[in-house]
Motif scaffolding. Structure first.
Motif, PDB file in Angstrom:
ATOM      1  N   ASP A 248      41.201  75.911  26.668  1.00 27.48           N
ATOM      2  CA  ASP A 248      41.670  75.706  25.287  1.00 27.48           C
ATOM      3  C   ASP A 248      41.603  74.232  24.893  1.00 27.48           C
ATOM      4  N   ALA A 249      41.920  73.348  25.842  1.00 27.59           N
ATOM      5  CA  ALA A 249      41.873  71.909  25.561  1.00 27.59           C
ATOM      6  C   ALA A 249      40.439  71.460  25.282  1.00 27.59           C
ATOM      7  N   ILE A 250      39.487  71.989  26.047  1.00 26.04           N
ATOM      8  CA  ILE A 250      38.077  71.637  25.842  1.00 26.04           C
ATOM      9  C   ILE A 250      37.593  72.142  24.484  1.00 26.04           C
ATOM     10  N   LEU A 251      37.923  73.383  24.165  1.00 30.06           N
ATOM     11  CA  LEU A 251      37.470  73.967  22.902  1.00 30.06           C
ATOM     12  C   LEU A 251      38.075  73.228  21.710  1.00 30.06           C
ATOM     13  N   SER A 252      39.366  72.911  21.799  1.00 33.64           N
ATOM     14  CA  SER A 252      40.036  72.200  20.702  1.00 33.64           C
ATOM     15  C   SER A 252      39.471  70.797  20.527  1.00 33.64           C
ATOM     16  N   THR A 253      39.211  70.125  21.647  1.00 28.37           N
ATOM     17  CA  THR A 253      38.643  68.777  21.579  1.00 28.37           C
ATOM     18  C   THR A 253      37.254  68.802  20.949  1.00 28.37           C
ATOM     19  N   THR A 254      36.437  69.756  21.358  1.00 32.48           N
ATOM     20  CA  THR A 254      35.084  69.868  20.810  1.00 32.48           C
ATOM     21  C   THR A 254      35.128  70.132  19.316  1.00 32.48           C
ATOM     22  N   MET A 255      35.992  71.053  18.914  1.00 35.07           N
ATOM     23  CA  MET A 255      36.116  71.363  17.497  1.00 35.07           C
ATOM     24  C   MET A 255      36.571  70.142  16.704  1.00 35.07           C
ATOM     25  N   SER A 256      37.549  69.429  17.224  1.00 36.41           N
ATOM     26  CA  SER A 256      38.079  68.253  16.538  1.00 36.41           C
ATOM     27  C   SER A 256      37.018  67.168  16.386  1.00 36.41           C
ATOM     28  N   VAL A 257      36.235  66.929  17.444  1.00 37.22           N
ATOM     29  CA  VAL A 257      35.186  65.908  17.395  1.00 37.22           C
ATOM     30  C   VAL A 257      34.144  66.250  16.332  1.00 37.22           C
ATOM     31  N   ILE A 258      33.733  67.515  16.279  1.00 34.48           N
ATOM     32  CA  ILE A 258      32.728  67.920  15.306  1.00 34.48           C
ATOM     33  C   ILE A 258      33.262  67.804  13.881  1.00 34.48           C
ATOM     34  N   LEU A 259      34.473  68.275  13.650  1.00 32.12           N
ATOM     35  CA  LEU A 259      35.025  68.261  12.294  1.00 32.12           C
ATOM     36  C   LEU A 259      35.256  66.843  11.781  1.00 32.12           C
ATOM     37  N   ARG A 260      35.432  65.894  12.695  1.00 37.54           N
ATOM     38  CA  ARG A 260      35.625  64.500  12.293  1.00 37.54           C
ATOM     39  C   ARG A 260      34.304  63.736  12.193  1.00 37.54           C
ATOM     40  N   SER A 261      33.201  64.395  12.520  1.00 37.50           N
ATOM     41  CA  SER A 261      31.921  63.694  12.598  1.00 37.50           C
ATOM     42  C   SER A 261      31.291  63.417  11.239  1.00 37.50           C
ATOM     43  N   GLU A 262      31.785  64.074  10.205  1.00 40.03           N
ATOM     44  CA  GLU A 262      31.195  63.916   8.874  1.00 40.03           C
ATOM     45  C   GLU A 262      32.198  64.394   7.839  1.00 40.03           C
ATOM     46  N   ASN A 264      33.725  66.358   4.607  1.00 45.14           N
ATOM     47  CA  ASN A 264      33.584  67.680   3.994  1.00 45.14           C
ATOM     48  C   ASN A 264      33.176  68.768   4.990  1.00 45.14           C
ATOM     49  N   LEU A 265      33.760  68.735   6.187  1.00 43.45           N
ATOM     50  CA  LEU A 265      33.564  69.802   7.168  1.00 43.45           C
ATOM     51  C   LEU A 265      34.857  70.586   7.301  1.00 43.45           C
ATOM     52  N   HIS A 266      34.737  71.900   7.402  1.00 41.70           N
ATOM     53  CA  HIS A 266      35.926  72.755   7.388  1.00 41.70           C
ATOM     54  C   HIS A 266      35.905  73.731   8.561  1.00 41.70           C
ATOM     55  N   GLU A 267      37.040  73.873   9.222  1.00 40.94           N
ATOM     56  CA  GLU A 267      37.145  74.732  10.397  1.00 40.94           C
ATOM     57  C   GLU A 267      36.866  76.193  10.069  1.00 40.94           C
ATOM     58  N   SER A 268      37.048  76.581   8.822  1.00 41.16           N
ATOM     59  CA  SER A 268      36.830  77.976   8.426  1.00 41.16           C
ATOM     60  C   SER A 268      35.355  78.313   8.221  1.00 41.16           C
ATOM     61  N   ASP A 269      34.471  77.316   8.279  1.00 44.00           N
ATOM     62  CA  ASP A 269      33.051  77.559   8.038  1.00 44.00           C
ATOM     63  C   ASP A 269      32.363  78.089   9.295  1.00 44.00           C
TER      64      ASP A 269
END
Length: 345
Positions: A248-262, A264-269
């Motif tokens: 869960d920590a790996i998945l959450s970290t990966t998601m957070s890094v991607i969403l902060r990379s640019e 207008n990115l949304h977790e629901s997409d």
């Protein structure tokens, strides 16, 4: 009773202090190791194509089949990147006035759909295949690794608008297709631009990137990261499985890094949240039951979430392949199903 002035209590205190220091040091070392493992895992997820040998696709439609094409470029949807690809017009005497846009999967380039071009052309389709901004080698424009459709779906939206605005006459109808991450990007993009498209074909699409991430972490740990020649030596020290809290920590970290990379990115997409919005435009999902990268259960989740008209073409040929239907040696059936799909739009 201890005699007066005994050093024993002080020895005990020193021992306790030493044990406390050792425990603190052990916890600190373990914390650092866990942090490094999480860092390495999420880096591998978003940059795994860069960790493997990659040879860019070769050839072009004119040289290979005598099919004329144009080198094209268009601006990304909400960034300054330029998206580049090939526009392959249908023959004048065999133009259905239908266009198809195709997007490659992760770690590939537009040549992922190279073999499709001649079949699209024979049918009478105009086609656009392109390199998304996260393509490899000199085609990588961001240096951010993979965006797992959070960024890439915007490239698909840019392609949709480009085709509809630039090739209007040849694109009375528009089909959009993709494989793997490309398929996920297509689903999200087409739900947002539903009025501009007329059908979606998604091959080996994940329902949510976290499902694909977890599957591949577990698969690679179990197999000893054999796919990554540059880090294969780590197989001797890496675990073969990890606890849920660490996953869960790996998945959450990966998601957070991607969403902060640019912006207008949304977790629901993610596809499972968007596929229903494509209706009433038709959706065809294609998936191999033994896909070893994106499990078949992803398409089962997507077909359940989708609204009519919808179709799931299940490939069960005993081959654990994460490839297009044509690469699964099902060219004739793919063309037959594509023709029926065209009739439905």
């Amino acid at each position: 009773m201890l005699p007066p002035n005994s050093a024993y209590p002080w020895d005990l205190m020193s021992l306790l202090t030493s044990l406390t220091s050792m425990m603190a040091m052990t916890i600190a070392v373990l914390s650092i190791l866990l942090a490094l493992f999480i860092y390495a895992a999420y880096k591998a997820l978003i940059r795994f194509p860069w960790l493997r040998p990659f040879t860019p696709g070769q050839g072009d439609p004119l040289t290979e089949w005598g099919i004329k094409y144009e080198e094209v470029e268009f601006k990304a949807f909400d960034t300054d990147h330029l998206i580049r690809g090939w526009w392959v017009p249908a023959a004048h005497d065999n133009d259905l006035k239908i266009s198809i846009i195709a997007l490659h999967g992760s770690g590939r380039d537009k040549h992922n759909y190279f073999q499709h071009i001649r079949h699209f052309h024979e049918i009478g389709l105009n086609s656009l295949i392109f390199d998304c901004r996260e393509s490899l080698c000199d085609k990588d424009q961001t240096g951010k690794g993979l965006g797992y459709s959070f960024r890439e779906h915007k490239d698909v939206r840019a392609a949709i608008h480009y085709v509809k605005n630039t090739h209007t006459t040849q694109s009375k109808k528009l089909i959009v297709t993709g494989i793997s991450m490309g398929a996920a990007s297509v689903v999200v993009a087409c739900s947002k631009d539903r009025e501009l498209i007329d059908g979606v074909i998604a091959e080996a699409c994940y329902s949510h990137p976290k499902d694909a991430w977890q599957h591949n972490i577990e698969r690679n740990l179990k197999e000893g990261v054999k796919a990554f020649a540059s880090i294969s030596a780590l197989s001797k020290v890496l675990p073969t499985s990890i606890p849920k809290w660490l996953m869960d920590a790996i998945l959450s970290t990966t998601m957070s890094v991607i969403l902060r990379s640019e912006h207008n990115l949304h977790e629901s997409d993610v596809p499972v949240h968007h596929i229903a919005n494509i209706s009433p435009k038709p959706v065809m999902l294609i998936h191999n039951t033994r896909d070893n990268v994106v499990p078949y259960r992803n398409s089962l989740a997507l077909i359940e979430a989708a609204r009519e008209p919808k179709e799931l073409w299940t490939i069960d040929n005993g081959q654990p392949l994460h490839v297009t239907a044509i690469e699964n040696d099902l060219t004739n059936e793919y063309i037959e199903r594509l023709n029926k799909f065209i009739e439905s739009i």
